[in-house]
Design an enzyme around this catalytic site. Structure first.
Site, PDB file in Angstrom:
ATOM      1  N   SER A 163       0.886  -1.116  -0.205  1.00 49.56           N
ATOM      2  CA  SER A 163       0.125   0.028   0.116  1.00 49.56           C
ATOM      3  C   SER A 163       0.829   1.218  -0.090  1.00 49.56           C
ATOM      4  O   SER A 163       2.011   1.405   0.565  1.00 49.56           O
ATOM      5  CB  SER A 163      -1.021  -0.055   1.387  1.00 49.56           C
ATOM      6  OG  SER A 163      -1.705  -1.053   1.233  1.00 49.56           O
ATOM      7  N   VAL A 187      -6.384   8.013   2.074  1.00 54.93           N
ATOM      8  CA  VAL A 187      -6.504   7.251   0.847  1.00 54.93           C
ATOM      9  C   VAL A 187      -5.388   6.279   0.651  1.00 54.93           C
ATOM     10  O   VAL A 187      -4.309   6.851   0.684  1.00 54.93           O
ATOM     11  CB  VAL A 187      -6.804   8.148  -0.342  1.00 54.93           C
ATOM     12  CG1 VAL A 187      -6.829   7.564  -1.628  1.00 54.93           C
ATOM     13  CG2 VAL A 187      -7.960   9.010  -0.218  1.00 54.93           C
ATOM     14  N   GLU A 188      -5.648   5.144   0.848  1.00 56.32           N
ATOM     15  CA  GLU A 188      -4.907   4.135   0.574  1.00 56.32           C
ATOM     16  C   GLU A 188      -5.119   3.323  -0.776  1.00 56.32           C
ATOM     17  O   GLU A 188      -6.093   3.061  -1.141  1.00 56.32           O
ATOM     18  CB  GLU A 188      -5.061   2.867   1.821  1.00 56.32           C
ATOM     19  CG  GLU A 188      -4.088   1.815   1.740  1.00 56.32           C
ATOM     20  CD  GLU A 188      -4.360   0.828   2.853  1.00 56.32           C
ATOM     21  OE1 GLU A 188      -3.752  -0.122   2.794  1.00 56.32           O
ATOM     22  OE2 GLU A 188      -5.266   1.091   3.629  1.00 56.32           O
ATOM     23  N   VAL A 189      -4.050   3.279  -1.567  1.00 57.21           N
ATOM     24  CA  VAL A 189      -4.056   2.490  -2.956  1.00 57.21           C
ATOM     25  C   VAL A 189      -3.111   1.391  -2.571  1.00 57.21           C
ATOM     26  O   VAL A 189      -1.898   1.424  -2.292  1.00 57.21           O
ATOM     27  CB  VAL A 189      -3.469   3.577  -3.936  1.00 57.21           C
ATOM     28  CG1 VAL A 189      -3.232   2.791  -5.314  1.00 57.21           C
ATOM     29  CG2 VAL A 189      -4.267   4.679  -4.136  1.00 57.21           C
TER      30      VAL A 189
END
Length: 132
Positions: free
Chosen positions: A114, A125-127
């Protein structure tokens, strides 16, 4: 006993809908949508895959609403098929600071790699890229 089976949408309370739409569209690749619910209002949403985020303005949220309506209080995790290197370059190109990552995490279905950024309201916001 009945039980839920999936998430249809979630609501994100935001200070500025246009600014939020621009971030999620330009930085995360979501699609902006305008829709008209049965109550006759015009509302904004973000779509990706079969998911949807409805946007409510913090200054005038729609009813019914959460008990504590506050912009910037969400922590969201989105899955990607892109590489971490691609996301790092993409965030840099959009001047979006990476707060942390790449780091190893555990998601709903298993291990993730992440990156963490903030949206215009300060939401985390975690991608994430699923392992394997």
């Amino acid at each position: 006993m009945p039980k839920v089976t999936s998430l249809d949408h979630l609501v994100l309370t935001v200070a500025d809908i246009a600014e939020t739409v621009a971030f999620y569209r330009d930085v995360l690749g979501m699609t902006a949508e305008t829709f008209h619910p049965a109550d006759g209002t015009t509302r904004s949403a973000l779509t990706f895959g079969v998911q949807k985020i409805n946007l409510h303005p913090a200054a005038a949220p729609f009813e019914p609403k959460a008990r504590q309506v506050t912009a910037g209080s969400a922590d969201l995790c989105f899955l990607t098929a892109g590489t971490m290197a691609e996301w790092l370059a993409h965030f840099a190109a959009h001047e979006v600071p990476v707060l942390e990552g790449p780091v190893q995490r555990t998601g709903a279905t298993g291990p993730l790699t992440s990156l963490y950024v903030r949206d215009p309201d300060g939401n985390l916001v975690e991608v994430s890229l699923p392992a394997g």
